[in-house]
Design an enzyme around this catalytic site. Structure first.
Site, PDB file in Angstrom:
ATOM      1  N   GLY A  67      -4.860   1.408 -14.016  1.00  0.00           N
ATOM      2  CA  GLY A  67      -6.073   0.929 -13.458  1.00  0.00           C
ATOM      3  C   GLY A  67      -7.224   1.571 -14.246  1.00  0.00           C
ATOM      4  O   GLY A  67      -7.382   1.230 -15.457  1.00  0.00           O
ATOM      5  N   SER A 117      -1.428   5.065 -14.454  1.00  0.00           N
ATOM      6  CA  SER A 117      -2.517   4.815 -15.494  1.00  0.00           C
ATOM      7  C   SER A 117      -2.981   3.158 -15.735  1.00  0.00           C
ATOM      8  O   SER A 117      -3.726   3.178 -16.803  1.00  0.00           O
ATOM      9  CB  SER A 117      -1.816   5.385 -16.806  1.00  0.00           C
ATOM     10  OG  SER A 117      -1.987   6.942 -16.874  1.00  0.00           O
ATOM     11  N   TYR A 120      -7.625   4.115 -16.013  1.00  0.00           N
ATOM     12  CA  TYR A 120      -7.533   4.763 -17.300  1.00  0.00           C
ATOM     13  C   TYR A 120      -6.866   3.788 -18.425  1.00  0.00           C
ATOM     14  O   TYR A 120      -6.720   4.411 -19.471  1.00  0.00           O
ATOM     15  CB  TYR A 120      -6.050   5.863 -17.052  1.00  0.00           C
ATOM     16  CG  TYR A 120      -6.302   7.315 -16.524  1.00  0.00           C
ATOM     17  CD1 TYR A 120      -7.846   7.400 -15.866  1.00  0.00           C
ATOM     18  CD2 TYR A 120      -5.456   7.924 -16.404  1.00  0.00           C
ATOM     19  CE1 TYR A 120      -7.996   8.361 -15.146  1.00  0.00           C
ATOM     20  CE2 TYR A 120      -5.816   9.214 -15.787  1.00  0.00           C
ATOM     21  CZ  TYR A 120      -7.262   9.514 -15.231  1.00  0.00           C
ATOM     22  OH  TYR A 120      -7.397  10.711 -14.543  1.00  0.00           O
ATOM     23  N   ASP A 138       0.907  -1.291  -0.262  1.00  0.00           N
ATOM     24  CA  ASP A 138       0.074  -0.138   0.031  1.00  0.00           C
ATOM     25  C   ASP A 138       0.983   0.997   0.083  1.00  0.00           C
ATOM     26  O   ASP A 138       1.356   1.457   1.176  1.00  0.00           O
ATOM     27  CB  ASP A 138      -0.922  -0.113   1.467  1.00  0.00           C
ATOM     28  CG  ASP A 138      -1.615   1.186   1.407  1.00  0.00           C
ATOM     29  OD1 ASP A 138      -1.460   2.246   0.730  1.00  0.00           O
ATOM     30  OD2 ASP A 138      -2.426   1.313   2.376  1.00  0.00           O
ATOM     31  N   VAL A 185      -5.583   4.704  -6.232  1.00  0.00           N
ATOM     32  CA  VAL A 185      -4.612   5.131  -5.601  1.00  0.00           C
ATOM     33  C   VAL A 185      -4.898   6.660  -5.130  1.00  0.00           C
ATOM     34  O   VAL A 185      -4.425   7.186  -4.041  1.00  0.00           O
ATOM     35  CB  VAL A 185      -3.397   5.129  -6.614  1.00  0.00           C
ATOM     36  CG1 VAL A 185      -1.986   5.753  -5.614  1.00  0.00           C
ATOM     37  CG2 VAL A 185      -3.005   3.815  -6.573  1.00  0.00           C
ATOM     38  N   ASP A 186      -5.336   7.544  -6.137  1.00  0.00           N
ATOM     39  CA  ASP A 186      -5.693   8.847  -5.933  1.00  0.00           C
ATOM     40  C   ASP A 186      -6.431   8.989  -4.669  1.00  0.00           C
ATOM     41  O   ASP A 186      -6.315   9.606  -3.568  1.00  0.00           O
ATOM     42  CB  ASP A 186      -6.155   9.404  -7.253  1.00  0.00           C
ATOM     43  CG  ASP A 186      -6.340  10.929  -7.114  1.00  0.00           C
ATOM     44  OD1 ASP A 186      -5.752  11.499  -5.979  1.00  0.00           O
ATOM     45  OD2 ASP A 186      -6.887  11.418  -8.089  1.00  0.00           O
ATOM     46  N   ASN A 233      -5.932  12.650 -11.198  1.00  0.00           N
ATOM     47  CA  ASN A 233      -6.645  13.033 -12.059  1.00  0.00           C
ATOM     48  C   ASN A 233      -6.214  14.563 -12.466  1.00  0.00           C
ATOM     49  O   ASN A 233      -5.482  15.200 -11.507  1.00  0.00           O
ATOM     50  CB  ASN A 233      -8.184  12.912 -12.313  1.00  0.00           C
ATOM     51  CG  ASN A 233      -8.784  13.582 -10.998  1.00  0.00           C
ATOM     52  OD1 ASN A 233      -8.413  14.824 -10.669  1.00  0.00           O
ATOM     53  ND2 ASN A 233      -9.477  12.759  -9.956  1.00  0.00           N
TER      54      ASN A 233
END
Length: 180
Positions: free
Chosen positions: A126, A124, A128, A17, A40-41, A31
């Site tokens: 995931g 990117s 995206y 993590d 993650v964001d 984003n």
């Protein structure tokens, strides 16, 4: 063993993590708004607390392929580098270059701020939709390429969310920096 050395820098791959890592900077797969999201964001924003969002609001967003830095607030990492990766559109819309630019920009922010250790997620790959098998060599290659311009950085961790992602990063690392 997945650890590789290039110059004074050690490159590692872990499944963990990212919000728990004690490094100078973790990279947020952000984003363009920088105001939080999923994956993650969202995890980074939740772990850092509301002050991260407040600081992100002052940054006025970020372009795809670019990165911006904030404090880490309640995270073990002292800083968060928010990198906006590309949405996958089939590979003919500059996605590879935009992804590479995220990794380069993050390392150059570390250099500029005197940060010696950094952890990257698989940007990117995931929601995206960037193919993980294509993204891992771009991530590893971009980091290796820019380390010569970021000598302050001595520890790079590719922090993967799954074992298959880690395996792809380890393979990319082994191919880029074979043991002799």
């Amino acid at each position: 063993m997945s650890s590789r050395q290039i110059g004074t820098a050690t490159l590692d791959v872990v499944v963990a993590d990212i919000t728990t890592l004690r490094v100078d900077a973790i990279v947020n797969a952000a984003n363009a708004s920088l105001l939080g999201g999923g994956g993650v964001d969202g995890a980074i924003h939740r772990a850092a607390g509301p002050d991260l969002l407040a600081e992100c609001r002052t940054l006025k967003g970020c372009e795809t392929g670019d990165a911006k830095i904030t404090k880490g607030y309640k995270l073990p990492a002292s800083h968060v580098i928010h990198a906006v990766g590309p949405v996958w559109h089939g590979g003919r819309s500059g996605e590879d270059e935009a992804l590479a630019s995220c990794y380069r920009g993050a390392l150059m922010l570390c250099q500029a701020h005197g940060l010696v250790s950094i952890a990257f997620p698989a940007i990117s790959t995931g929601v995206y939709g960037f193919p993980a098998a294509r993204a891992a060599p771009i991530a590893v290659g971009s980091v290796i390429e820019v380390l010569k311009d970021a000598p302050v950085v001595t520890a790079v961790t590719f922090c993967c969310f799954s074992q298959p992602s880690a395996d792809l990063h380890r393979l990319a690392l082994a191919r880029a920096l074979p043991l002799v």
